[in-house]
Design an enzyme around this catalytic site. Structure first.
Site, PDB file in Angstrom:
ATOM      1  N   GLU A   1     -12.281  33.778  28.031  1.00 30.05           N
ATOM      2  CA  GLU A   1     -12.553  32.353  27.741  1.00 30.05           C
ATOM      3  C   GLU A   1     -13.285  31.835  28.972  1.00 30.05           C
ATOM      4  OE1 GLU A   1     -11.125  31.177  24.877  1.00 30.05           O
ATOM      5  OE2 GLU A   1      -9.337  32.394  24.555  1.00 30.05           O
TER       6      GLU A   1
ATOM      7  N   CYS B   1     -13.453  23.135  31.138  1.00 32.45           N
ATOM      8  CA  CYS B   1     -14.530  23.909  30.524  1.00 32.45           C
ATOM      9  C   CYS B   1     -15.188  23.097  29.416  1.00 32.45           C
ATOM     10  CB  CYS B   1     -13.976  25.205  29.963  1.00 32.45           C
ATOM     11  SG  CYS B   1     -12.562  24.939  28.894  1.00 32.45           S
TER      12      CYS B   1
HETATM   13  N1  LIG Z   1     -12.968  28.666  27.926  1.00 32.78           N
HETATM   14  C1  LIG Z   1     -11.799  28.209  28.345  1.00 32.78           C
HETATM   15  O1  LIG Z   1     -10.840  28.106  27.589  1.00 32.78           O
HETATM   16  C2  LIG Z   1     -11.654  27.757  29.773  1.00 32.78           C
HETATM   17  C3  LIG Z   1     -10.542  26.987  30.119  1.00 32.78           C
HETATM   18  C4  LIG Z   1     -10.426  26.564  31.438  1.00 32.78           C
HETATM   19  C5  LIG Z   1     -11.390  26.903  32.379  1.00 32.78           C
HETATM   20  N2  LIG Z   1     -12.456  27.638  32.006  1.00 32.78           N
HETATM   21  C6  LIG Z   1     -13.498  27.969  32.987  1.00 32.78           C
HETATM   22  O2  LIG Z   1     -12.897  28.409  34.200  1.00 32.78           O
HETATM   23  C7  LIG Z   1     -13.753  28.129  35.294  1.00 32.78           C
HETATM   24  C8  LIG Z   1     -13.009  27.414  36.386  1.00 32.78           C
HETATM   25  O3  LIG Z   1     -11.855  28.106  36.739  1.00 32.78           O
HETATM   26  P1  LIG Z   1     -11.769  28.994  38.054  1.00 32.78           P
HETATM   27  O4  LIG Z   1     -12.501  28.327  39.161  1.00 32.78           O
HETATM   28  O5  LIG Z   1     -10.344  29.342  38.243  1.00 32.78           O
HETATM   29  O6  LIG Z   1     -12.586  30.293  37.596  1.00 32.78           O
HETATM   30  P2  LIG Z   1     -12.831  31.675  38.354  1.00 32.78           P
HETATM   31  O7  LIG Z   1     -13.618  32.524  37.423  1.00 32.78           O
HETATM   32  O8  LIG Z   1     -13.359  31.464  39.705  1.00 32.78           O
HETATM   33  O9  LIG Z   1     -11.373  32.316  38.543  1.00 32.78           O
HETATM   34  C9  LIG Z   1     -10.516  32.590  37.449  1.00 32.78           C
HETATM   35  C10 LIG Z   1      -9.479  33.635  37.850  1.00 32.78           C
HETATM   36  O10 LIG Z   1     -10.100  34.906  37.978  1.00 32.78           O
HETATM   37  C11 LIG Z   1      -9.650  35.548  39.161  1.00 32.78           C
HETATM   38  N3  LIG Z   1     -10.691  36.493  39.600  1.00 32.78           N
HETATM   39  C12 LIG Z   1     -11.747  36.251  40.399  1.00 32.78           C
HETATM   40  N4  LIG Z   1     -12.504  37.351  40.564  1.00 32.78           N
HETATM   41  C13 LIG Z   1     -11.907  38.314  39.836  1.00 32.78           C
HETATM   42  C14 LIG Z   1     -12.232  39.681  39.580  1.00 32.78           C
HETATM   43  N5  LIG Z   1     -13.313  40.245  40.110  1.00 32.78           N
HETATM   44  N6  LIG Z   1     -11.424  40.373  38.773  1.00 32.78           N
HETATM   45  C15 LIG Z   1     -10.345  39.798  38.189  1.00 32.78           C
HETATM   46  N7  LIG Z   1      -9.986  38.506  38.392  1.00 32.78           N
HETATM   47  C16 LIG Z   1     -10.766  37.778  39.206  1.00 32.78           C
HETATM   48  C17 LIG Z   1      -9.412  34.379  40.102  1.00 32.78           C
HETATM   49  O11 LIG Z   1      -8.542  34.762  41.149  1.00 32.78           O
HETATM   50  C18 LIG Z   1      -8.800  33.343  39.186  1.00 32.78           C
HETATM   51  O12 LIG Z   1      -7.406  33.562  39.034  1.00 32.78           O
HETATM   52  C19 LIG Z   1     -14.861  27.263  34.724  1.00 32.78           C
HETATM   53  O13 LIG Z   1     -16.000  28.052  34.530  1.00 32.78           O
HETATM   54  C20 LIG Z   1     -14.279  26.776  33.407  1.00 32.78           C
HETATM   55  O14 LIG Z   1     -15.254  26.406  32.467  1.00 32.78           O
HETATM   56  C21 LIG Z   1     -12.589  28.076  30.739  1.00 32.78           C
HETATM   57  N1  LIG Z   2      -8.772  23.083  25.657  1.00 26.39           N
HETATM   58  C1  LIG Z   2      -9.168  22.074  26.616  1.00 26.39           C
HETATM   59  C2  LIG Z   2     -10.050  22.623  27.687  1.00 26.39           C
HETATM   60  C3  LIG Z   2      -9.456  23.722  28.492  1.00 26.39           C
HETATM   61  C4  LIG Z   2     -10.328  24.051  29.661  1.00 26.39           C
HETATM   62  O1  LIG Z   2     -10.444  23.399  30.643  1.00 26.39           O
HETATM   63  C5  LIG Z   2      -9.906  20.950  25.921  1.00 26.39           C
HETATM   64  O2  LIG Z   2     -10.132  21.005  24.722  1.00 26.39           O
HETATM   65  O3  LIG Z   2     -10.291  19.989  26.587  1.00 26.39           O
END
Ligand SMILES: NC(=O)c1ccc[n+]([C@@H]2O[C@H](COP(=O)([O-])OP(=O)(O)OC[C@H]3O[C@@H](n4cnc5c(N)ncnc54)[C@H](O)[C@@H]3O)[C@@H](O)[C@H]2O)c1
Ligand SMILES: N[C@@H](CCC=O)C(=O)O
Length: 295
Positions: A66, A100
């Site tokens: 995600e 996100c």
């Molecule tokens: N699509 C969704 O449902 C959703 C929901 C929330 C956040 N997000 C996204 O998350 C991002 C923000 O969150 P963030 O700053 O924690 O993201 P990030 O990708 O920097 O980190 C996410 C996790 O991955 C781990 N990680 C980093 N490098 C890794 C590797 N090489 N292998 C395995 N794990 C690793 C980190 O330690 C952290 O726990 C934004 O891009 C946001 O859009 C998506």
């Molecule tokens: N599911 C949440 C987003 C999660 C990620 O940040 C929303 O719908 O706003």
């Protein structure tokens, strides 16, 4: 979870550095399934590393990722403009834009562009930024110094790419506070219209008609959330078919999916097309077996 019947030791919480823990778990031959939420860059890295079959590994790893978004709200020319402005402000600046699903692009039909922009600026200036423990606060700080520096860097880029309407300032002396920031007249291909900022920054662009607005909305590698504010039924139906996002909302903002009601997950570089919080999600975590007995 143990109270719910899960045997002890099945669910473990392990904290640690990205390389030490994250890469190790992803690459380990006994890892079978990876469910990841985070950025596009890390999601792609995990997907790539998980595809490599390690010595001793006897299955193909399954990955749910995600990832990020570059989510847009379209405002049609006959929309309820107050609803549009309120929806944009809440979706762009709730949780300091660290969602996100946050609205980071606003596409407004040229007929109502100035009105929507001016009202959003007016509402944004009224937001209270500060101590998140105070009920009157709308927006707290961003999560850490790295996030602060990244968002401030994008604000500098935005000052080159658009017209700063409000915000644009940060203060890291006591926490990492960034003013909610609105840029106007931004080209759809500009960096702040294409790259995920994950902070309180929103960019406005003008569309000549509804088809043009949809083209701009789809002009992204992501495909997580989107919204259309319109009273025009045929435009809403067109968006239903053509606005290419996993979670599409009509006449409301683009954040705040409700588990069980709005299963959540995006297309393209936003993820692997799974739907968290929906009835099919659990099946992705299971292994189906067909057993047939002949008599
Ligand atoms: N699509 C969704 O449902 C959703 C929901 C929330 C956040 N997000 C996204 O998350 C991002 C923000 O969150 P963030 O700053 O924690 O993201 P990030 O990708 O920097 O980190 C996410 C996790 O991955 C781990 N990680 C980093 N490098 C890794 C590797 N090489 N292998 C395995 N794990 C690793 C980190 O330690 C952290 O726990 C934004 O891009 C946001 O859009 C998506
Ligand atoms: N599911 C949440 C987003 C999660 C990620 O940040 C929303 O719908 O706003």
């Amino acid at each position: 979870m143990e109270e719910a019947g899960l045997p002890p030791g099945v669910l473990n919480y392990l904290s640690g550095g990205e390389a030490e823990v994250g890469e190790y778990l992803v690459e380990h031959p006994k890892t079978r399934f990876i469910s990841f939420t985070g950025s596009r860059a890390v999601g792609c890295r995990i997907y790539e590393r998980a595809a490599i079959v390690q010595s001793g590994q006897k299955w193909l790893k399954r990955v749910i990722a995600e990832m990020g978004g570059k989510d847009a709200i379209i405002v049609d020319k006959d929309a309820d403009l107050e609803l549009a402005a309120q929806s944009i402000v809440v979706s762009a600046f709730g949780f300091s834009g660290q969602k996100c699903s946050a609205c980071s692009r606003v596409i407004v039909l040229e007929d109502v562009y100035e009105q929507v922009l001016n009202r959003v600026v007016e509402l944004t200036k009224q937001l209270i930024v500060g101590d998140p423990e105070k009920p009157s606060t709308f927006m707290g700080p961003v999560i850490d110094e790295t996030a602060y520096n990244k968002v401030m860097h994008y604000i500098d880029i935005g000052k080159q790419e658009g017209k700063l309407m409000t915000g644009g300032e940060g203060d890291s002396s006591k926490g990492f506070f960034i003013q909610p920031t609105v840029f106007a007249n931004v080209d759809p291909n500009a960096r702040i219209m294409q790259e995920e900022i994950f902070g309180p920054v929103v960019a406005f662009t003008k569309a000549k008609d509804f088809d043009h607005a949809l083209d701009i909305a789809n002009n992204t590698e992501y495909g997580l959330t989107g919204a259309v504010i319109s009273r025009n039924r045929s435009n809403l139906e067109k968006a239903r078919e053509e606005f290419h996002v996993g979670n599409l909302y009509f006449n409301r903002g683009c954040t705040g999916a409700i588990v069980g009601y709005q299963p959540f997950g995006g297309f393209n570089m936003s993820g692997t097309d799974s739907k968290a919080g929906g009835p099919d999600y659990l099946l992705l975590h299971m292994q189906a077996k067909t057993v047939s007995e002949a008599f």
